[in-house]
Design a protein around this motif. Sequence first.
Motif, PDB file in Angstrom:
ATOM      1  N   GLU A 234      39.875 -13.480  24.319  1.00 55.93           N
ATOM      2  CA  GLU A 234      41.030 -13.334  25.202  1.00 55.93           C
ATOM      3  C   GLU A 234      40.987 -11.993  25.932  1.00 55.93           C
ATOM      4  O   GLU A 234      40.683 -10.965  25.351  1.00 55.93           O
ATOM      5  CB  GLU A 234      42.329 -13.436  24.400  1.00 55.93           C
TER       6      GLU A 234
ATOM      7  N   ASP B 159      40.873 -17.886  28.705  1.00 58.06           N
ATOM      8  CA  ASP B 159      41.815 -17.383  27.715  1.00 58.06           C
ATOM      9  C   ASP B 159      42.257 -15.980  28.138  1.00 58.06           C
ATOM     10  O   ASP B 159      41.539 -15.006  27.929  1.00 58.06           O
ATOM     11  CB  ASP B 159      41.115 -17.349  26.348  1.00 58.06           C
ATOM     12  N   ALA B 160      43.412 -15.917  28.775  1.00 59.84           N
ATOM     13  CA  ALA B 160      43.889 -14.620  29.267  1.00 59.84           C
ATOM     14  C   ALA B 160      45.373 -14.449  28.992  1.00 59.84           C
ATOM     15  O   ALA B 160      46.150 -15.385  29.130  1.00 59.84           O
ATOM     16  CB  ALA B 160      43.622 -14.497  30.764  1.00 59.84           C
ATOM     17  N   ARG B 161      45.731 -13.249  28.585  1.00 61.32           N
ATOM     18  CA  ARG B 161      47.141 -12.905  28.431  1.00 61.32           C
ATOM     19  C   ARG B 161      47.459 -11.988  29.601  1.00 61.32           C
ATOM     20  O   ARG B 161      46.826 -10.944  29.779  1.00 61.32           O
ATOM     21  CB  ARG B 161      47.339 -12.193  27.101  1.00 61.32           C
TER      22      ARG B 161
ATOM     23  N   THR C 211      43.309  -9.343  28.193  1.00 65.09           N
ATOM     24  CA  THR C 211      44.702  -9.006  28.463  1.00 65.09           C
ATOM     25  C   THR C 211      44.755  -8.167  29.726  1.00 65.09           C
ATOM     26  O   THR C 211      44.132  -7.113  29.816  1.00 65.09           O
ATOM     27  CB  THR C 211      45.337  -8.241  27.283  1.00 65.09           C
TER      28      THR C 211
END
Length: 105
Positions: free
Chosen positions: A3, A33-35, A5
């Motif tokens: 992930e 998959d990224a915040r 961010t």
Amino acid sequence: MGEKTIMLCCAAGMSTSMLVKRMQDAAKEKGIDARIFACPAAEVDEKLKQENVNSILLGPQVRYLLDNIKKKVADTSIKVDVIDMQAYGMMNGAKVLEQGLKLSN
């Protein structure tokens, strides 16, 4: 890759919230998959303590903070840049997501 961010930083945290949503949609579409979240410039220090940030993108209206924030993260692997003006103006979530991911690699 894990992930990533990405923190968007603007004057009050409001103008980037729509862009965050568009970036999240683009990430979902591409299976990335990224915040992604936004915060006002005044809360950058606090967020850096709480979050495992890979890259920080500044809204064009706070580009004057670029050097200051780069100094704050100088001893980390966090990369900082100003959001592409045209992509910001058009609220192009996919393009800004790409910019944030390139920075964090």
